[in-house]
Each structure stands twice: as structure tokens, then as C-alpha cells.
Scaffold this motif. Sequence first.
Motif, PDB file in Angstrom:
ATOM      1  N   PHE A  67      82.358  61.887  60.181  1.00 59.04           N
ATOM      2  CA  PHE A  67      81.179  62.760  60.036  1.00 59.04           C
ATOM      3  C   PHE A  67      80.550  63.087  61.390  1.00 59.04           C
ATOM      4  N   HIS A  87      81.456  66.863  55.904  1.00 59.83           N
ATOM      5  CA  HIS A  87      80.053  66.800  55.453  1.00 59.83           C
ATOM      6  C   HIS A  87      79.966  66.167  54.063  1.00 59.83           C
ATOM      7  N   SER A  99      73.053  67.228  49.649  1.00 50.34           N
ATOM      8  CA  SER A  99      71.650  67.654  49.752  1.00 50.34           C
ATOM      9  C   SER A  99      71.126  68.135  48.404  1.00 50.34           C
ATOM     10  N   LEU A 137      70.158  64.985  46.486  1.00 48.86           N
ATOM     11  CA  LEU A 137      68.961  64.332  47.038  1.00 48.86           C
ATOM     12  C   LEU A 137      67.714  65.136  46.687  1.00 48.86           C
ATOM     13  N   ALA A 185      76.776  76.258  52.844  1.00 44.11           N
ATOM     14  CA  ALA A 185      77.386  76.373  54.183  1.00 44.11           C
ATOM     15  C   ALA A 185      76.827  75.177  54.935  1.00 44.11           C
ATOM     16  N   ARG A 226      74.713  77.515  59.187  1.00 40.34           N
ATOM     17  CA  ARG A 226      73.379  78.051  58.896  1.00 40.34           C
ATOM     18  C   ARG A 226      72.590  78.305  60.181  1.00 40.34           C
ATOM     19  N   PHE A 259      64.944  74.375  48.502  1.00 39.45           N
ATOM     20  CA  PHE A 259      63.614  74.323  47.902  1.00 39.45           C
ATOM     21  C   PHE A 259      62.681  74.511  49.088  1.00 39.45           C
TER      22      PHE A 259
HETATM   23  P1  FAD Z   1      75.330  66.671  55.796  1.00 40.12           P
HETATM   24  O1  FAD Z   1      75.655  67.462  56.996  1.00 40.12           O
HETATM   25  O2  FAD Z   1      76.401  65.823  55.247  1.00 40.12           O
HETATM   26  O3  FAD Z   1      74.021  65.801  56.124  1.00 40.12           O
HETATM   27  C1  FAD Z   1      73.576  64.747  55.287  1.00 40.12           C
HETATM   28  C2  FAD Z   1      72.204  64.973  54.724  1.00 40.12           C
HETATM   29  O4  FAD Z   1      71.227  65.023  55.735  1.00 40.12           O
HETATM   30  C3  FAD Z   1      72.025  66.277  53.962  1.00 40.12           C
HETATM   31  O5  FAD Z   1      72.497  66.152  52.633  1.00 40.12           O
HETATM   32  C4  FAD Z   1      70.531  66.492  54.028  1.00 40.12           C
HETATM   33  O6  FAD Z   1      69.865  65.872  52.959  1.00 40.12           O
HETATM   34  C5  FAD Z   1      70.122  65.816  55.324  1.00 40.12           C
HETATM   35  N1  FAD Z   1      69.838  66.809  56.374  1.00 40.12           N
HETATM   36  C6  FAD Z   1      70.613  67.121  57.422  1.00 40.12           C
HETATM   37  N2  FAD Z   1      69.982  68.013  58.217  1.00 40.12           N
HETATM   38  C7  FAD Z   1      68.805  68.275  57.628  1.00 40.12           C
HETATM   39  C8  FAD Z   1      67.724  69.135  57.959  1.00 40.12           C
HETATM   40  N3  FAD Z   1      67.723  69.879  59.055  1.00 40.12           N
HETATM   41  N4  FAD Z   1      66.692  69.181  57.103  1.00 40.12           N
HETATM   42  C9  FAD Z   1      66.672  68.441  55.979  1.00 40.12           C
HETATM   43  N5  FAD Z   1      67.665  67.609  55.628  1.00 40.12           N
HETATM   44  C10 FAD Z   1      68.712  67.523  56.454  1.00 40.12           C
HETATM   45  N6  FAD Z   1      68.767  71.515  53.882  1.00 40.12           N
HETATM   46  C11 FAD Z   1      68.377  71.420  52.605  1.00 40.12           C
HETATM   47  O7  FAD Z   1      68.495  70.354  51.992  1.00 40.12           O
HETATM   48  N7  FAD Z   1      67.837  72.506  51.963  1.00 40.12           N
HETATM   49  C12 FAD Z   1      67.680  73.702  52.572  1.00 40.12           C
HETATM   50  O8  FAD Z   1      67.199  74.651  51.975  1.00 40.12           O
HETATM   51  C13 FAD Z   1      68.106  73.820  53.932  1.00 40.12           C
HETATM   52  N8  FAD Z   1      67.988  75.002  54.582  1.00 40.12           N
HETATM   53  C14 FAD Z   1      68.404  75.104  55.878  1.00 40.12           C
HETATM   54  C15 FAD Z   1      68.242  76.314  56.534  1.00 40.12           C
HETATM   55  C16 FAD Z   1      68.630  76.444  57.860  1.00 40.12           C
HETATM   56  C17 FAD Z   1      68.443  77.758  58.573  1.00 40.12           C
HETATM   57  C18 FAD Z   1      69.183  75.341  58.531  1.00 40.12           C
HETATM   58  C19 FAD Z   1      69.588  75.449  59.944  1.00 40.12           C
HETATM   59  C20 FAD Z   1      69.346  74.123  57.881  1.00 40.12           C
HETATM   60  C21 FAD Z   1      68.957  73.980  56.552  1.00 40.12           C
HETATM   61  N9  FAD Z   1      69.088  72.762  55.869  1.00 40.12           N
HETATM   62  C22 FAD Z   1      68.666  72.677  54.560  1.00 40.12           C
HETATM   63  C23 FAD Z   1      69.602  71.548  56.539  1.00 40.12           C
HETATM   64  C24 FAD Z   1      71.121  71.323  56.417  1.00 40.12           C
HETATM   65  O9  FAD Z   1      71.807  72.481  56.786  1.00 40.12           O
HETATM   66  C25 FAD Z   1      71.527  70.878  55.025  1.00 40.12           C
HETATM   67  O10 FAD Z   1      70.734  69.782  54.609  1.00 40.12           O
HETATM   68  C26 FAD Z   1      72.988  70.446  54.984  1.00 40.12           C
HETATM   69  O11 FAD Z   1      73.796  71.498  55.419  1.00 40.12           O
HETATM   70  C27 FAD Z   1      73.357  70.029  53.573  1.00 40.12           C
HETATM   71  O12 FAD Z   1      74.729  69.758  53.468  1.00 40.12           O
HETATM   72  P2  FAD Z   1      75.319  68.282  53.366  1.00 40.12           P
HETATM   73  O13 FAD Z   1      74.712  67.564  52.216  1.00 40.12           O
HETATM   74  O14 FAD Z   1      76.798  68.416  53.392  1.00 40.12           O
HETATM   75  O15 FAD Z   1      74.755  67.662  54.684  1.00 40.12           O
END
Ligand code: FAD
Length: 510
Positions: A247, A263, A267, A270, A362, A367, A397
Motif C-alpha cells: 500500500f 488501495h 472508504s 467507513l 477513483a 482525484r 458525503f
Molecule cells: P485508501 O487509499 O486505501 O486509504 C485508506 C483510507 O484512508 C480511506 O478508505 C479513507 O477512509 C482514508 N483517507 C485517505 N485519504 C483521506 C482523505 N484525504 N480524507 C479522508 N479520508 C481519507 N474520501 C472520502 O472518503 N470521501 C470523499 O468524498 C472524498 N473526496 C475526495 C475528493 C478529493 C478531491 C480528494 C483529493 C480526495 C477525496 N477523498 C475522499 C479522499 C480519498 O481520495 C479517499 O478516501 C480514498 O480514495 C478512498 O479510497 P480507499 O478506501 O481505497 O482509500
Amino acid sequence: MVKSNLILVLGDQLTLDIAAIKKADKSKDYIILAEVDAEAEYVKHHPKKIAFIFSAMRHFATRLRKLGWKVLYSEINDPENSQNIIGEVLRYAEKVDANELVVTKPGEWRLIKVLEDIPLKVAILEDDRFIASHAEFENWASDKKTLRMEFFYREMRRKTNLLMDGDKPIGGKWNFDKENRKSPPKKIISPKVINFKNDETTENVLYLVNERYNSHFGELYPFNYAVTPEEANLALEKFINESLSLFGDYQDAMMLDEPFLYHALISLYLNTGLLDPLETCRKVEKAFINGVAPLNAVEGFIRQIIGWREYIRGIYFLKGPDYLDQNYLDAKRKLPSFYWSGDTKMRCVSQAVLQTKIHSYAHHIQRLMVTGNFALLADIDPKEVHYWYLSVYIDAFEWVEAPNTLGMSQFSDGGVVASKPYISSGAYINRMSNYCKKCHYDVKDKLGEKACPFNALYWSFLIRHKGKFSSNPRMAQMYRNWDRQDENVKTATLSKAQTILSQISKSGTI
Ligand code: FAD
Ligand code: DLZ
Ligand code: SF4
């Protein structure tokens, strides 16, 4: 006779550990869950997101009933459904002659406002599914000049005792990011995510969502996400066993037709209550203790959850509803139509948009550094960008989407979340992906017919906003690089950027 309370549980509050249920009395109170058009359509959510939420709500209602709770459930196609949350609460309040409405604080100012104004006695309880309470975040922020995530994260490490050795971080450092963020390998065999089999409940929901919301952006089928905590836990276990160890290394890498790489894809679970953040982190920490995954990966992952996720939520509630209206860079352009169609010759953008269309997902760097970067460089109105991210992503959200989009990605808060704008030319995308090799545009070219649009737009962004950024020490090098360029090249670069923006305005694409 003791009157009943109505316990409203929203579509992203699907856990027995939610504050309103923890306070409820099973013998007399009623739990309301309502599928409504108003929530599915206030932004036109991706059909997969609507199906995920409705199916998870239905499974949660079944679980509650099995546990002996009285559940008032509004199905989306019920003719008596008023199609908005308040309408449903009032309808049930009349039916059961309720004493009070109890609800856990929604993750969106819009819903908080309407619930505060409901013509019923109402108790709005703080959502305590998070590690930091509102008071703790406010307290942390109160004496800080700048609200940097890294320092807040250290507080959360101390509070949770995750990866701690007494009062010191395990491994001697708080952050191992220097060891992360590698370019993608030549070949990758990334683990497959679990394709959960849909039961009858999910099939019924898919049928209804397909009938009702087929004009929304995104593909409903195939639908394979988890819809219960048990399934979500299986997804987490698979991530821990098969992806976690890499990761960290490939957290920022992007590869053609590899939407998930290493990844977690959790999310959505959660954010809706199917997984608990602290329990998730404890399982991940155990993987390090048991030698399943290295420290750089485990620390990096835990930081995303107890650091970024908590920090982002803190910012949303600290800054209040006005945060959504900020536009520090005065960006006014319309969102190009290729954000909805994927119809662009920029391979990086079409990959991100088309994956989003299929999976409602994505990863972070797509993003931030592809769709977000382009919108920022092209001066797109942040409200339009916010609307796009909130509607297209299954995990979106407002409490988590808005500070990420408006703050981290679009710099519309003037630097509360990000200490400098996340912008890059094509070079960064080329380093972190294999997209450019298969692109119509030439990533090395700045001025020619086939020049990568990110290149000229990057420089023109810096020049357009020089007044706001030239004194930022973290950007000094960028301006020095510009100053070193030949005057003719500078003029041609700015003119090229103008041509690109005009072309997008005229034809909606590039
Ligand atoms: P992984 O990459 O495997 O990361 C593990 C966990 O870490 C995620 O499941 C998430 O809960 C948490 N996490 C990581 N980065 C962030 C962050 N910046 N903010 C909050 N939690 C984070 N995340 C959302 O949950 N909802 C959204 O609407 C959202 N919108 C985004 C918009 C933009 C423009 C950007 C740049 C990021 C956004 N993110 C959002 C953060 C992040 O992109 C996602 O949490 C992540 O891509 C979810 O995929 P994953 O579970 O495979 O995450
Ligand atoms: C996102 C969403 C959707 C699509 N549908 C519903 C719904 O029908 N009923 C419901 O209670 N919640 C839904 N949600 C989640 C809410 O929009 C969410 O609770 C708020 O945006 C606050 O985070
Ligand atoms: Fe994206 Fe430019 Fe690379 Fe094409 S050349 S994929 S537009 S960064």
C-alpha cells in the motif's frame, strides 16, 4: 403512558454504535430509515452509490428487526413515501404520536439545518464514531496559526496509542512517507477486489434504482460492493492480507486499467458505518505486529484514517457552512463536459472519469492530481467541482468530500487545508503513471500541436495567480524556474494555455 421517541437513522449511519440508537429504548422507541428521492437527487448521485446505500439500509433494517427493534422503513417506491426525510419523519410522528425525534448529527450542513427547523421536539446528538470530538478538534485548532494535519495526526497517535512505544512513535519517526510514493512498476499483478454476490434484497434495489435513476452519471451494473458489516469486514481482511504490504510503496501510482492497485476500497464502508475506523486501524496495526506488512505501509495507512480522515472532518465542522462558498482564486469557468463523458484525448483524465463512471471510485491521486489538478489549473468554479465530486463518488458525503475538494484540491479556502496548491505539469503524472505512453498528447512538449495540456496550463496558473503565491516559500522554486525561461517561450506558453482554455470553452473538450 410513556410516549415513544422516533430515532432517525440516515443512510450513512448504519451501525448499532450510532449515538441515537445507543440512547434509544428498544421496548418503546421506533427507528426510522427512509429511502427518499430528495437525498438521491439533491445532487444526482451515481446509481451505484444510491444502490449501495439503499441495500445497506435494507440489510440494516432486517438486522434491527431481528434484534427486536421496531423499525419504520420507507421503501423508495412506496406510494405513501413523501420522498424527503422531513416528510417521512412527520408522517411517522403523526402515526405513532411520538414524544421527540432523536437523530445523530448528519454529516452535512444542509440536513442539520432542516432537522433543526423541524416542527417537532428534536435532539441532535454528536456523532461519536470518530476519534476526535468537535470539542477536541476545536481545542487543538484554537492556538494554532496554521492547521497542519501532521501535528494533529501526532495527537491522534498519542490518543489511540496506535503504533506507539510509550510516548514515542514505533520506528522512531511519526511519518514514513519518504519510503512511500514509488513510481509504478513495469508490470503489476494487483490483487483482485472481492466481487460480492448480490442477494435478493440487493437485486430488488438494483431493479428500482435502474428504473428510477438511470439518467444519472454512472453505470449501475455490475454491482459487487459489500452491503453488510460482515461483507465489509471480508473486504478489509482481504486488503490486509493481500494488498497492505505494498500500500505504501504504490499509494500514489496510477496504472492503465488498474483502478484499485493496492488501495483498500473501504472508504464507502467507513463512511456509512459498516466498518469502524478505530477497529480497522487496530486490525491493520496487528498486521505489522504479526509481520504481515511493513511499517511504512501500516503507518501510511493508519495516518490516512486517524490523521487525514479525522482532520478533514474537524475542518468541515470547525469552519461552518460558509466554507462551501469560498473561492479564493476567483475561479469561474464551467466544468468541461468531459468530466461527465470521459470524452477527452487526455488519457489520464479519460481513465479517471471512465473508471469513476464504472466503479463510482477513483483513488486519491487520480482525484487530486488528475481531475482535481486539471480543474484547478483551468480555473473551474469550485462549486461545480464540488458538485461533481459529491455526486460521482460512492464514498462522498459532504463532511469528507468538501474539505478534500474545496480545500485540498481546489485551494478555494486560501490555504487552510493545503499549504500550497496541489498543481503539477504533465511531468508528475508521467512519473507516477503509465498513462502518458498511451496518450494522444506528448508529455514532454509544451508548445506544439500535441503538447500535453497540463504543461502550458501549469505555468499560466502560476503566472495568473502570482500575486497570491509568489511569496509562498514552498513555491519560490517554481517561480525561479519560470524566470529562467526564455521570454519568447514564456509568451508562447501563456498563449498556448489561452488557446487550450478557449478550445475547451468552445467545444467542451480537448
Ligand atoms: P485508501 O487509499 O486505501 O486509504 C485508506 C483510507 O484512508 C480511506 O478508505 C479513507 O477512509 C482514508 N483517507 C485517505 N485519504 C483521506 C482523505 N484525504 N480524507 C479522508 N479520508 C481519507 N474520501 C472520502 O472518503 N470521501 C470523499 O468524498 C472524498 N473526496 C475526495 C475528493 C478529493 C478531491 C480528494 C483529493 C480526495 C477525496 N477523498 C475522499 C479522499 C480519498 O481520495 C479517499 O478516501 C480514498 O480514495 C478512498 O479510497 P480507499 O478506501 O481505497 O482509500
Ligand atoms: C447519500 C444518500 C442517498 C443517496 N440516499 C439516502 C436516503 O435515501 N436516505 C437517507 O437517509 N440517506 C441517504 N443518503 C445519505 C444522506 O444524504 C446523508 O446522510 C447526508 O448527506 C449527510 O451525510
Ligand atoms: Fe495526461 Fe499529459 Fe500524460 Fe496525456 S501526456 S496522459 S494529458 S499528463
